[in-house]
Design a protein around this motif. Structure first.
Motif, mmCIF file in Angstrom:
data_model
loop_
_atom_site.group_PDB
_atom_site.id
_atom_site.type_symbol
_atom_site.label_atom_id
_atom_site.label_comp_id
_atom_site.label_asym_id
_atom_site.label_seq_id
_atom_site.Cartn_x
_atom_site.Cartn_y
_atom_site.Cartn_z
ATOM 1 N N VAL A 1 1.040 -1.243 0.115
ATOM 2 C CA VAL A 1 -0.080 -0.122 0.055
ATOM 3 C C VAL A 1 1.038 1.397 -0.144
ATOM 4 N N VAL A 2 2.093 1.194 0.534
ATOM 5 C CA VAL A 2 2.852 2.162 0.284
ATOM 6 C C VAL A 2 3.148 2.626 -1.151
ATOM 7 N N ASN A 3 3.806 1.606 -1.762
ATOM 8 C CA ASN A 3 3.948 1.939 -3.269
ATOM 9 C C ASN A 3 2.375 2.568 -3.943
ATOM 10 N N PHE A 4 1.350 1.898 -3.833
ATOM 11 C CA PHE A 4 0.151 2.397 -4.169
ATOM 12 C C PHE A 4 -0.272 3.971 -3.644
ATOM 13 N N PHE A 5 0.122 4.297 -2.474
ATOM 14 C CA PHE A 5 -0.055 6.002 -2.229
ATOM 15 C C PHE A 5 0.940 6.593 -2.892
ATOM 16 N N VAL A 6 2.291 6.124 -2.964
ATOM 17 C CA VAL A 6 3.112 6.863 -3.567
ATOM 18 C C VAL A 6 2.872 7.261 -5.081
ATOM 19 N N LYS A 7 2.282 6.173 -5.566
ATOM 20 C CA LYS A 7 1.951 6.241 -7.084
ATOM 21 C C LYS A 7 0.549 7.329 -7.100
ATOM 22 N N PHE A 8 -0.370 7.250 -6.426
ATOM 23 C CA PHE A 8 -1.259 8.439 -6.239
ATOM 24 C C PHE A 8 -0.725 9.714 -6.184
ATOM 25 N N ALA A 9 0.293 9.784 -4.948
ATOM 26 C CA ALA A 9 1.009 11.059 -4.849
ATOM 27 C C ALA A 9 1.620 11.676 -5.860
ATOM 28 N N GLU A 10 2.505 10.851 -6.796
ATOM 29 C CA GLU A 10 2.885 11.166 -7.992
ATOM 30 C C GLU A 10 1.978 11.593 -9.240
ATOM 31 N N VAL A 11 1.093 10.749 -9.332
ATOM 32 C CA VAL A 11 -0.108 11.390 -10.324
ATOM 33 C C VAL A 11 -0.482 12.442 -10.134
ATOM 34 N N CYS A 12 -0.851 13.065 -8.665
ATOM 35 C CA CYS A 12 -1.506 14.088 -8.300
ATOM 36 C C CYS A 12 -0.293 15.516 -8.656
ATOM 37 N N PHE A 13 0.984 15.070 -7.985
ATOM 38 C CA PHE A 13 1.880 16.273 -7.990
ATOM 39 C C PHE A 13 2.238 16.359 -9.444
ATOM 40 N N ASP A 14 2.206 15.296 -10.397
ATOM 41 C CA ASP A 14 2.463 15.545 -11.686
ATOM 42 C C ASP A 14 1.516 16.380 -12.588
ATOM 43 N N ARG A 15 0.331 16.076 -12.240
ATOM 44 C CA ARG A 15 -0.842 16.792 -12.776
ATOM 45 C C ARG A 15 -1.171 17.964 -12.445
ATOM 46 N N TYR A 16 -1.213 18.459 -11.051
ATOM 47 C CA TYR A 16 -1.193 19.711 -10.464
ATOM 48 C C TYR A 16 -0.054 20.630 -10.465
ATOM 49 N N LYS A 17 0.993 20.241 -10.725
ATOM 50 C CA LYS A 17 2.417 20.718 -10.651
ATOM 51 C C LYS A 17 2.291 22.456 -10.817
ATOM 52 N N ASP A 18 1.427 22.733 -11.799
ATOM 53 C CA ASP A 18 1.452 24.307 -11.864
ATOM 54 C C ASP A 18 0.242 24.971 -11.324
ATOM 55 N N LYS A 19 -0.661 24.048 -10.641
ATOM 56 C CA LYS A 19 -1.772 24.562 -9.900
ATOM 57 C C LYS A 19 -1.737 24.680 -8.357
ATOM 58 N N VAL A 20 -0.767 23.947 -7.964
ATOM 59 C CA VAL A 20 -0.732 23.668 -6.388
ATOM 60 C C VAL A 20 0.585 23.699 -6.062
ATOM 61 N N LYS A 21 0.729 24.607 -4.897
ATOM 62 C CA LYS A 21 2.187 24.580 -4.435
ATOM 63 C C LYS A 21 2.075 24.077 -2.952
ATOM 64 N N TYR A 22 1.041 24.461 -2.349
ATOM 65 C CA TYR A 22 1.067 23.764 -0.884
ATOM 66 C C TYR A 22 0.496 22.305 -0.734
ATOM 67 N N TRP A 23 1.260 21.406 -0.022
ATOM 68 C CA TRP A 23 0.854 20.108 0.048
ATOM 69 C C TRP A 23 0.826 19.586 1.519
ATOM 70 N N MET A 24 -0.010 18.534 1.754
ATOM 71 C CA MET A 24 0.408 17.871 3.004
ATOM 72 C C MET A 24 0.087 16.175 2.592
ATOM 73 N N THR A 25 0.953 15.220 3.201
ATOM 74 C CA THR A 25 0.691 14.174 2.919
ATOM 75 C C THR A 25 -0.524 13.225 3.401
ATOM 76 N N PHE A 26 -0.379 13.141 4.892
ATOM 77 C CA PHE A 26 -1.497 12.620 5.649
ATOM 78 C C PHE A 26 -2.396 13.470 6.518
ATOM 79 N N ASN A 27 -3.478 13.411 6.473
ATOM 80 C CA ASN A 27 -4.196 14.260 7.656
ATOM 81 C C ASN A 27 -4.091 13.526 9.040
ATOM 82 N N GLU A 28 -3.844 14.409 10.247
ATOM 83 C CA GLU A 28 -3.880 13.977 11.478
ATOM 84 C C GLU A 28 -3.383 12.618 11.499
ATOM 85 N N ILE A 29 -2.103 12.305 11.044
ATOM 86 C CA ILE A 29 -1.483 10.988 10.723
ATOM 87 C C ILE A 29 -1.479 10.527 12.376
ATOM 88 N N ASN A 30 -1.315 11.337 13.357
ATOM 89 C CA ASN A 30 -1.008 10.718 14.743
ATOM 90 C C ASN A 30 -2.259 10.432 15.513
#
Ligand code: BG6
Length: 482
Positions: free
Chosen positions: A152-181
């Protein structure tokens, strides 16, 4: 301290939301079910049930939520009227990868966020995006055991990469997991389920299960930071922790030490994400409790390289612990979920039992900044309460205004007097949405009212509360006019 002062130029005043709590359209545009799509409605003191699958004849409040999916233009126009500089929201993971393990993303899901980000940017609103705000595809939880599995680590990272790549010119501020703790509170199954897609089985050591899944999430977060920076070095990628500061009940050194030790529950995940290694108190706990972490060769290096640029956090309340108290909470979550929490005689609570403590926010900002020395971002803060619509359609919410005013005053002190580096402030639920812990609509945080009730009845009409105009002026005056 001069309370009339303005916040520094460029301070990101905004509002915060999460895809599953407001979008609705749970199966629209090719979206797959996520872990929250099987959460029934609960209420204060009545937990939400995690059903095996989406059951017929059961009411799932997140399925329709407030139907932002179909009304986003109208809502974004209201956010713009309020003057928001930033909107924090999340990307529904199962909109992009409906099952989570597909080779190709779902184009319709990607297009929805393209349209939303365009709409925000058109109004000068900066998107602040959480990649995973409790929205793991249900399939990953059921078939892989969620973050129990390293796959699932790989599935998440793939999802993250797809989003980063697609929205790289629209979104500057990101967070990985909400309330991870928040899953450190293993007594409430809701947290491990929504954070990690994990259900603890009979006979398992819940804390070990939590740390093992947590290790995979820490890797997923760090790998995403590394990939994101390679895609756009200007990205600012943060962690997001739930923070409830823990006070000692008295000056008894045992209470002080207990509070200090209890704070590790809050610090563990951000410690790793900010510093890039496991803290020594955690290693000692693993040794003491015989907890094994699925550490593989190279993991230490990944954690070290994938540290975050800033720390986002939520702050709603504080809690207090007392050393000579037995756990008589009978597994109930009590004001922050700690076994030996007691009521703080100096602090009042909301109708949902959440302590109202603005000074705790200043205290938190200072402790975080001392500990990490990186920029901070308050990405959630707010007051959940019942609102009433008057005959003339007005909605008076002086308690919410008081709560926000006192917390913004504390923020100003931390920034302008203490010197904390703070990027912005995005109060929670800028428009009424479905409550996370209870699934209710009646626990409202918004400055915009939505006509919908706990059972899903209502016209979905949007109406401004008094706090709408109040917050508009706060933003317009850059925090001077409170
Ligand atoms: C945080 C979550 O825990 O608190 C949000 O990140 C949530 O998703 C918020 O909505 C407030 O909690 P609740 O239960 O009042 O909605």
């Amino acid at each position: 301290f001069n309370e009339k002062k303005r916040m520094p130029e460029g301070f990101l005043w905004g509002g915060a939301l999460a895809a599953h709590q407001f979008e609705g359209g749970w199966n629209a545009g090719g979206k797959g079910p996520s872990v929250v799509d099987v959460l029934t409605a609960g209420e204060h003191g009545v937990p939400r049930r995690i059903s095996d699958k989406v059951e017929e004849n059961e009411f799932y409040p997140n399925h329709e939520a407030i139907d932002f999916y179909h009304r986003y233009k109208e809502d974004v126009a209201l956010f713009a009227e309020m003057g928001l500089k930033a909107l924090r929201t999340s990307i529904g993971w199962s909109r992009i990868f409906p099952n989570g393990d597909e080779e190709q993303p779902n184009e319709e899901g990607l297009q929805f966020y393209d349209d939303l980000f365009d709409e925000l940017l058109k109004h000068g609103i900066e998107p602040v995006i959480t990649l995973s705000h409790f929205e793991m595809p249900l399939h990953l939880a059921r078939e892989y055991g969620g973050f129990r599995s390293r796959k699932v680590v790989n599935f998440f990272v793939k999802f993250a990469e797809v989003c980063f790549d697609r929205y790289k010119d629209k979104v500057k501020y990101w967070m990985t997991f909400n309330e991870i703790n928040n899953k450190m509170d293993v007594r409430n199954p809701l947290f491990l389920w929504t954070n990690s897609g994990v259900i603890v089985e009979e006979g398992e050591n819940a804390r070990e299960v939590m740390y093992r899944a947590g290790h995979h999430e820490l890797l997923a977060s760090a790998l995403s930071v590394i990939k994101g920076k390679a895609i756009n070095p200007d990205f600012l990628i943060g962690a997001m922790a739930s923070h409830v500061p823990i006070y000692p009940f008295s000056s008894n050194p045992e209470d002080v030490m207990l509070a200090e030790e209890s704070m590790r529950e809050r610090y563990f995940f951000p410690d790793v994400q900010v510093r890039g290694y496991y803290p020594s108190y955690a290693l000692k706990e693993f040794e003491r409790e015989g907890i094994s972490i699925p550490f593989e060769d190279g993991d230490a290096e990944i954690l070290k390289r994938g540290t975050v640029d800033y720390l986002g956090f939520s702050y709603y309340m504080s809690t207090t612990v007392k050393s000579d108290m037995q756990d008589d909470t009978d597994g109930k979550v009590f004001n922050g979920g700690l076994a030996n929490s007691v009521e703080n005689p100096y602090i009042k609570s909301s109708d949902w039992g959440w302590a109202i403590d603005p000074t705790g926010l200043r205290y938190t900002l200072n402790r975080f900044y001392d500990r990490y020395q990186i920029p901070l971002f308050i990405v959630e803060n707010g007051f959940g309460a019942v609102d009433n619509v008057e005959d003339d359609g007005s909605i008076h919410d002086p308690q919410r205004i008081d709560y926000l005013r006192s917390h913004i005053e504390a923020v100003k002190q931390a920034v302008l007097y203490d010197g904390v580096d703070l990027m912005g402030y995005t109060p929670w639920g800028i428009i009424d949405i479905v409550s996370f812990t209870t699934g209710e609509m009646k626990k409202r945080y918004g400055m915009i009212y939505v006509d919908r009730d706990n059972q899903g009845n209502g016209s979905m009409q949007r109406m401004k509360k008094d706090s709408f105009e109040w917050y508009r002026k706060v933003i317009e005056s850059n925090g001077e006019e409170l």
